[in-house]
Scaffold this active site. Structure first.
Site, PDB file in Angstrom:
ATOM      1  CD  GLU A  37      -9.587  -1.801   3.623  1.00  0.00           C
ATOM      2  OE1 GLU A  37      -9.253  -1.410   4.751  1.00  0.00           O
ATOM      3  OE2 GLU A  37      -9.904  -1.036   2.705  1.00  0.00           O
ATOM      4  NE  ARG A  90      -9.069   4.752  20.175  1.00  0.00           N
ATOM      5  CZ  ARG A  90      -8.194   4.076  19.459  1.00  0.00           C
ATOM      6  NH1 ARG A  90      -7.797   2.890  19.859  1.00  0.00           N
ATOM      7  NH2 ARG A  90      -7.703   4.570  18.356  1.00  0.00           N
ATOM      8  CG  LEU A 121     -19.440   2.759  10.754  1.00  0.00           C
ATOM      9  CD1 LEU A 121     -20.402   2.764  11.931  1.00  0.00           C
ATOM     10  CD2 LEU A 121     -19.872   3.769   9.694  1.00  0.00           C
ATOM     11  N   GLY A 122     -14.693   3.962  10.238  1.00  0.00           N
ATOM     12  CA  GLY A 122     -13.356   4.165  10.796  1.00  0.00           C
ATOM     13  C   GLY A 122     -13.052   5.642  10.740  1.00  0.00           C
ATOM     14  CG  HIS A 133     -13.716   2.437   2.762  1.00  0.00           C
ATOM     15  ND1 HIS A 133     -14.576   3.363   3.317  1.00  0.00           N
ATOM     16  CD2 HIS A 133     -12.484   2.789   3.171  1.00  0.00           C
ATOM     17  CE1 HIS A 133     -13.885   4.233   4.036  1.00  0.00           C
ATOM     18  NE2 HIS A 133     -12.603   3.911   3.949  1.00  0.00           N
ATOM     19  NE  ARG A 135      -6.603   0.629   0.173  1.00  0.00           N
ATOM     20  CZ  ARG A 135      -7.072   0.946   1.356  1.00  0.00           C
ATOM     21  NH1 ARG A 135      -6.322   0.757   2.415  1.00  0.00           N
ATOM     22  NH2 ARG A 135      -8.274   1.422   1.487  1.00  0.00           N
ATOM     23  CG  ASP A 179      -9.198   8.268  18.394  1.00  0.00           C
ATOM     24  OD1 ASP A 179     -10.013   7.656  19.126  1.00  0.00           O
ATOM     25  OD2 ASP A 179      -8.228   7.706  17.852  1.00  0.00           O
ATOM     26  CB  ILE A 197     -16.038   3.503  14.601  1.00  0.00           C
ATOM     27  CG1 ILE A 197     -15.041   4.657  14.736  1.00  0.00           C
ATOM     28  CG2 ILE A 197     -17.334   3.804  15.346  1.00  0.00           C
ATOM     29  CD1 ILE A 197     -15.368   5.866  13.875  1.00  0.00           C
ATOM     30  CG  ASN A 202      -1.919   1.081   1.247  1.00  0.00           C
ATOM     31  OD1 ASN A 202      -1.896   1.964   0.381  1.00  0.00           O
ATOM     32  ND2 ASN A 202      -2.802   1.056   2.212  1.00  0.00           N
ATOM     33  NE  ARG A 212     -11.624  11.404   4.623  1.00  0.00           N
ATOM     34  CZ  ARG A 212     -11.515  10.134   4.258  1.00  0.00           C
ATOM     35  NH1 ARG A 212     -12.279   9.652   3.300  1.00  0.00           N
ATOM     36  NH2 ARG A 212     -10.633   9.341   4.825  1.00  0.00           N
ATOM     37  CD  GLU A 254     -12.929  -4.441  12.635  1.00  0.00           C
ATOM     38  OE1 GLU A 254     -11.982  -4.760  13.370  1.00  0.00           O
ATOM     39  OE2 GLU A 254     -12.804  -4.246  11.419  1.00  0.00           O
TER      40      GLU A 254
HETATM   41  P1  AMP Z   1      -9.798   2.951  11.430  1.00  0.00           P
HETATM   42  O1  AMP Z   1      -9.672   4.131  10.504  1.00  0.00           O
HETATM   43  O2  AMP Z   1     -10.585   1.825  10.848  1.00  0.00           O
HETATM   44  O3  AMP Z   1      -8.475   2.514  12.006  1.00  0.00           O
HETATM   45  O4  AMP Z   1     -10.663   3.470  12.703  1.00  0.00           O
HETATM   46  C1  AMP Z   1     -10.215   4.494  13.550  1.00  0.00           C
HETATM   47  C2  AMP Z   1     -11.356   4.886  14.493  1.00  0.00           C
HETATM   48  O5  AMP Z   1     -11.759   3.723  15.243  1.00  0.00           O
HETATM   49  C3  AMP Z   1     -10.971   5.943  15.524  1.00  0.00           C
HETATM   50  O6  AMP Z   1     -11.997   6.935  15.606  1.00  0.00           O
HETATM   51  C4  AMP Z   1     -10.904   5.166  16.825  1.00  0.00           C
HETATM   52  O7  AMP Z   1     -11.275   5.962  17.918  1.00  0.00           O
HETATM   53  C5  AMP Z   1     -11.910   4.073  16.626  1.00  0.00           C
HETATM   54  N1  AMP Z   1     -11.572   2.956  17.502  1.00  0.00           N
HETATM   55  C6  AMP Z   1     -10.579   2.058  17.340  1.00  0.00           C
HETATM   56  N2  AMP Z   1     -10.524   1.207  18.394  1.00  0.00           N
HETATM   57  C7  AMP Z   1     -11.513   1.580  19.236  1.00  0.00           C
HETATM   58  C8  AMP Z   1     -11.988   1.101  20.505  1.00  0.00           C
HETATM   59  N3  AMP Z   1     -11.426   0.040  21.099  1.00  0.00           N
HETATM   60  N4  AMP Z   1     -13.039   1.731  21.066  1.00  0.00           N
HETATM   61  C9  AMP Z   1     -13.616   2.778  20.466  1.00  0.00           C
HETATM   62  N5  AMP Z   1     -13.224   3.294  19.270  1.00  0.00           N
HETATM   63  C10 AMP Z   1     -12.196   2.705  18.674  1.00  0.00           C
END
Ligand code: AMP
Length: 398
Positions: free
Chosen positions: A381, A284, A208-209, A179, A90, A282, A331, A7, A240, A333
């Protein structure tokens, strides 16, 4: 087979080496600051990470370092380069041209180049990665796997924007979606989990990430997705904006005396839940701030969940029903609070989740008797790219 998945970013290169027989990751790593001072992190399961500053003038130099790490000294997991059967890349944007993964040849390289205006930040870097690997790993098949490919089954009514038709004809302005590798992998896994053929299922995937997109999958084929010409459209994301009234651009540009590139930067990097909350992209951090009563964090999380909920409603209508709702990515997962907020109030559609299963991030979080199955399916992925690459190389050999 041993498949190297690449990637490539503008100044970085992520890699994972898979054994596709066992689906194990043999090694993975990241080269950063390519063209600057350069540093590399290489991880082999069960061993201490190798981290070192190593100058790399371009992506070719980075690939050479990766091969050295994979084949020589303490970091090696292969005896020689020839053990790598193929490389899967990718690629962000394949336009309407690529509906599936392909073996790279001159025609494919030209087509990826033609898609650069559609993916100006990523496609040049992806192409550089392909060209560097082709040169350094001569004779080893290279495969391109596109983020857009899975969505190319969308019907015209889903991908056309209501703009003068000539912009679609002349410039390819339409919805492409992103995605795609994740939406495909996760929707197939969901079908496996419920033990039914994908052809018989109506599925909504919520990826959702930091970047988020939703897709509607009917009988294994994507019929609509929330991202558009670029990954800026859809739900509010980490930074975004997602969908907004297009007239807002001119309004803010005039009010703040900024130009279009500053405006685009704001929409991509300073909006979303970061923009609303003013504290973080983020989830969290936002959850923590919410627990402390931070009003803008609370409304940012509400806007996000409300938008995802509306897409689910729209896609149930587009699909004419729903069998499986899937959550995936950071998010999707891990964040049970987001899943709860998104699904609450959707019981009338047959979507009902079990609080305890949800809090424990179980695979099937559906409540007893729920008509729709709600699943949490980790995306992968890189593995999907490795599997595609293997399948194409096997065909090539036959
Ligand atoms: P990604 O782009 O798929 O890596 O997702 C990133 C997002 O997932 C961020 O907003 C993180 O806060 C959220 N995230 C990852 N792990 C957790 C967790 N254990 N609890 C809550 N949110 C999480």
């Amino acid at each position: 087979m041993k498949i190297l998945v690449i990637n490539a970013g503008s100044s970085s290169l992520k890699y994972q080496l898979f054994d596709t027989d066992t689906k194990d990751v043999l090694a993975k790593g990241l080269c950063e600051r390519i063209g600057l001072d350069g540093n590399v992190k290489h991880s082999v399961p069960g061993q201490e990470d190798f981290v070192k500053e190593m100058p790399m003038k371009d992506h070719g130099a980075a690939i050479r370092i990766v091969i050295e790490l994979l084949t020589q000294g303490n970091t090696a997991v292969l005896t020689s380069l020839s053990e790598i059967d193929a490389v899967g890349h990718r690629v962000l944007h394949g336009g309407a041209e690529f509906t599936e993964s392909v073996i790279v040849d001159d025609r494919v390289i030209d087509a990826i180049r033609k898609c650069i205006p559609l993916g100006p930040l990523h496609n040049p870097a992806n192409l550089t990665g392909i060209l560097a690997c082709s040169e350094v790993m001569e004779g080893i098949p290279q495969v391109a796997v596109f983020d857009t490919a899975f969505h190319q089954t969308m019907p015209e009514k889903a991908y056309l924007y209501a703009l003068p038709y000539e912009y679609y004809e002349k410039h390819g302005v339409r919805r492409y979606g992103f995605h795609g590798t994740s939406h495909r992998y996760v929707s197939q896994k969901a079908a496996e989990i419920v033990g039914k053929p994908a052809e018989d299922l109506k599925i909504i995937v919520c990826h959702l990430g930091n970047g988020s997109s939703i897709s509607a999958v009917n009988g294994g084929k994507c019929i609509d997705t929330s991202m558009g010409l670029t990954p800026l459209e859809g739900v509010p994301m980490g930074t975004r904006s997602g969908c907004i009234d297009p007239a807002i651009l001119e309004f803010i540009m005039n009010a703040e005396s900024i130009d279009i590139s500053e405006m685009t930067d704001i929409l991509n990097k300073k909006s979303g839940v970061l923009g609303i909350s003013g504290i973080s992209s983020d989830f969290r951090d936002l959850d923590e701030a919410k627990d402390n009563g931070h009003k803008r964090a609370i409304i940012a999380l509400e806007c996000f969940a409300y938008s995802v909920k509306k897409y689910i409603g729209a896609y149930v209508a587009a699909l004419g029903g729903l069998d499986i709702l899937v959550f995936t990515a950071g998010i999707g997962e891990n964040n049970y609070k987001a899943r709860k907020e998104i699904t609450s109030g959707l019981e009338f559609m047959g979507i009902s989740i079990d609080d305890e299963k949800n809090i424990n991030n179980q695979t099937d979080i559906s409540a007893e008797g729920s008509r729709v199955r709600t699943l949490v399916v980790p995306t992968n992925e890189e593995l999907a790219i490795a599997i595609d690459t293997m399948a194409l190389v096997e065909k090539l050999v036959k």
